[in-house]
Enzyme design. Structure first.
Site, short mmCIF file in Angstrom:
data_model
loop_
_atom_site.label_atom_id
_atom_site.label_comp_id
_atom_site.label_asym_id
_atom_site.label_seq_id
_atom_site.Cartn_x
_atom_site.Cartn_y
_atom_site.Cartn_z
N GLY A 119 0.81 -1.20 0.00
CA GLY A 119 0.00 0.00 0.00
C GLY A 119 0.85 1.25 0.00
N SER A 120 0.29 2.35 -0.50
CA SER A 120 0.96 3.65 -0.44
C SER A 120 0.67 4.30 0.91
CB SER A 120 0.48 4.54 -1.58
OG SER A 120 0.90 3.99 -2.82
N GLY A 121 1.39 5.38 1.19
CA GLY A 121 1.23 6.08 2.46
C GLY A 121 2.38 5.82 3.42
N HIS A 122 3.36 5.01 2.97
CA HIS A 122 4.50 4.65 3.83
C HIS A 122 5.81 5.25 3.31
CE1 HIS A 122 1.68 1.90 5.57
NE2 HIS A 122 1.58 1.20 4.46
N LYS A 169 5.82 -7.83 2.79
CA LYS A 169 5.44 -7.53 4.17
C LYS A 169 4.20 -8.37 4.51
CE LYS A 169 5.02 -2.99 4.34
NZ LYS A 169 4.80 -2.87 2.89
N ASP A 223 -1.23 -8.29 0.47
CA ASP A 223 0.08 -8.31 -0.18
C ASP A 223 0.52 -9.75 -0.45
OD1 ASP A 223 -0.03 -5.60 0.29
OD2 ASP A 223 1.82 -5.49 1.46
N HIS A 268 -0.74 1.29 9.75
CA HIS A 268 -1.98 1.74 9.12
C HIS A 268 -2.95 2.26 10.17
CE1 HIS A 268 -0.33 -1.69 6.83
NE2 HIS A 268 -0.54 -0.91 5.81
#
Lengths: 332, 332
Positions: A54-57, A105, A110, A219
C-alpha cells in the site's frame, strides 16, 4: 483535516509522477501501472529484488529502488495492496534472467496478490523466490494479518539482500540473507496521533490529548496498550525492552538500530529517543554497530515512531555497510 | 499537544547527544557547548564552513556537517540564536589555517552574535569571511529580521560553497560562490498548521480548519496572506510564480528546485507538489537540472512546505553535482 493534495482519487498517481519528476535518471514507471522500476531495469548479471504494498508509507517502497537495494516496487492505493497483475508486471520488468526475490510484508492482501503473481511469472519461466517479513513484535495477529505484521525491519531486508545481490550471489544465497535478517530483526511502534487518509480526511482512530498508543501498526491498526502520555525516555524503554526480550539479545552482541519516524514526527524528537535508546543498549552491554534515525517507513502524517533492532553477525555487518544509492537511503 | 520529549529544558541537549550517538564517527560535540563539528575538525588544507542558528529546523544545521558541506554548526535553543561565545568556539574549532566562511541566515540574533564572534576570532588571527542568506521572497521585513529571512535556500549555499572548498579553492573564491548562490536563489513557504514549541506546548499561532497561511517563515512568523485551503496544484502555482517573478527567471534557463517539508508533512504530499512544480516549470520552458524533495529545513512539527528555486550556471551545476556525504544530504 487539511492536506496538500488535489483530488484524493489521484493522490497515488500524482505522487508517483512527482517522484519520477524528482528522479528521472533513476526511476521508470511502467505505462498504465503504479509500478516503479530502476531506469535501467532489467539489470543483467544479478538477482533482482522486488517489493510493494500500500501507499502512504513513503519513502517505502519505491524510495529504496537503486544500486544496492531494490530493482522495483509496486504501489497500491493508500493502505491497500497492489493487484496481482501489477505485481506480475513488476516481476516481468525486473527479471534479468538471474532470478527474482520478492520481499513481502506480512499483510494478507500483499501476500495473496504477490503469491498469485509469482505463480503466473513462474509459468512464464521466471525463477522467483519470496520471503515474508513479520518483524512487528507488538501483536501476534492483527486487523490485516494472521501472524505478525511486517514493518520497518523490511528496510533492512532490502538493504542486506540488495547488497548480497550486488555482490553477484545467486538467488538461493540472496534469499538466505533475507531470511537471516528476518530471523534477527524486531520492531515495535507507538503513536501520539492517528494518521488521516486522503480519502477519509479524518483520523483513523481517536486518541485523547493525554493518551498515546503503544504497539501501533503502520496503518493505524490498534496496538497493545493505550496509556497516558509518558516522557520520551519511558516510551523508548518500553519499546526497546519489548523488542530485546523478543529477540533474546544478550550482552556482547552487536546490533543495528532504527529510530523510525511515522511521518509527522519532528527529527528533533527522533534524536531525543535515539539518545535514550543507545544509553539503554549500553546498560545492557549491547554494542551498536550502526544507528539509523529518520523517516524510513511512515504512516502518512501520523506522529509517533518505531524502534527496530537487528542482531548482527559479520556477514550482516558487511552487507549493511556496503554502498547503496537510493532516494530513501544512501550509504557511501 | 503531545511530544516525544523529556523535560523541555533539556530537549536541545538531548537531541544533540542523540545525533552524536547516531554518527559517532562523523561528529564531535565541543565540551560544555551546543556546538557540533566534524569528528576530524579542523581539516587542514581547505577553507572551513561554519553556520548555526536556532534549533527546531533539523536536519538544519548539524545534519549538513560532513564531506563536501559544513565543518561545524552551533545550535541555539529552540528558535533562538546561539551566543557569540558558542559561535566563537565553533570558529576556533573549525579553523584549519586556510580561513573560515561563516554562513549566516538573516535573523537579527544570528547576525549580531555571529558578527561579534567573528570579530573576536579575527583578533586571535583567524581569517574569517561571512555571507548572509536572505532567500525568502515572501516578505521584505519580518518579526525577527530587517530585510528578507534566510530559509531553505541556505542549504544550497552550504552545498555549493562546501563543494568549492573541497576543491581546494581559497577563501575569496568560496565566498564568491556562496554569494553567487545567494544572488540566484529564492524561496517561499506556506503552512497548513502552526508549529508547537516544546516550551510552550501550544500552537504558536491559530489557523482555522479551512485556512492556510502563505509566505510563512520557519518559526511560525506571519506570512503574507491567510486564505482558504486550496488544492496542492494551486498552492504550488502561487508559491512558484512568486519565486520565479522575484528571480526573473527566463525561458531556457536551468534551475535546481527544492520541495522542502516543514517537519509534519507526509512525503506523499511533497511529491504531489513536486509533480506540479516540474510541470509548471516545463510550461515556462525552464529546465530542471535537479529536483530535491524532502525535509531539509523544518519548523518542528509544522505541516506545510516551501519551494526553492536556484538559477544555475555551469559552475553551480558542477558544484551541486559534486559528491557530499552528510547525515542530511548525500550526493554520490
Amino acid at each position: 483535516m487539511k492536506k496538500l493534495i488535489n483530488d484524493p482519487d489521484d493522490v497515488v498517481d500524482e505522487m508517483l509522477d512527482g517522484m519520477l519528476a524528482a528522479y528521472p535518471d533513476r526511476l521508470r514507471r511502467l505505462p498504465d501501472t503504479q509500478v516503479m522500476v530502476r531506469e535501467d531495469a532489467p539489470v543483467d548479471g544479478k538477482v533482482s529484488l522486488v517489493t510493494g504494498g500500500g501507499s502512504g508509507h513513503e519513502p517505502t517502497h519505491a524510495g529504496y529502488i537503486g544500486d544496492g537495494m531494490l530493482d522495483g516496487a509496486a504501489a497500491g492505493g493508500v493502505f491497500s495492496s497492489p493487484t496481482a497483475d501489477e505485481f506480475e508486471a513488476l516481476i516481468d520488468a525486473c527479471d534479468g534472467g538471474d532470478g527474482v526475490l520478492a520481499i513481502i510484508k506480512n499483510y494478507e492482501g500483499d501476500v495473496m496478490n504477490f503469491e498469485t503473481a509469482i505463480e503466473l511469472a513462474e509459468m512464464e519461466g521466471v525463477e522467483v523466490e519470496s520471503v515474508v517479513v513479520d518483524d512487528d513484535v507488538a501483536v501476534e495477529d492483527s486487523l490485516y494479518t494472521s501472524g505478525r505484521r511486517g514493518v520497518c525491519g523490511t528496510i533492512l531486508v532490502h538493504k542486506a539482500a540488495g547488497a548480497k545481490a550486488a555482490e553477484g550471489a545467486d538467488l538461493s544465497e540472496v534469499k538466505r540473507v533475507a531470511e537471516k535478517v528476518i530471523d534477527n530483526v524486531g520492531t515495535m511502534g507507538m503513536a501520539l496521533t492517528s494518521c488521516v487518509t486522503p480519502e477519509k480526511g479524518e483520523p483513523t482512530f481517536d486518541l485523547g490529548d493525554d493518551e498515546i498508543e503503544l504497539g501501533i501498526g503502520i496503518h493505524g491498526e490498534p496496538g497493545t496498550e493505550r496509556t497516558e502520555t509518558m516522557p520520551a525516555d519511558a516510551v523508548t524503554d518500553e519499546l526497546t525492552e519489548t523488542v530485546l526480550d523478543d529477540l533474546d539479545v544478550e550482552a556482547g552482541e552487536e546490533v543495528l538500530t532504527i529510530v523510525n519516524g511515522m511521518g509527522g514526527t519532528p527529527e528533533m524528537e527522533l534524536f531525543v529517543v535515539n539518545r535514550r535508546l543507545q544509553e539503554l543498549l549500553g546498560e545492557h552491554e549491547i554494542e551498536t554497530h550502526d544507528a539509523w534515525v529518520g523517516d524510513y517507513m511512515t504512516s502518512l502524517d501520523m506522529e509517533g515512531l518505531s524502534i527496530t533492532v537487528c542482531v548482527l553477525d559479520d556477514e550482516l555487518k558487511g552487507l549493511f555497510d556496503a554502498p547503496a544509492d537510493t532516494p530513501g537511503l544512501s550509504v557511501q
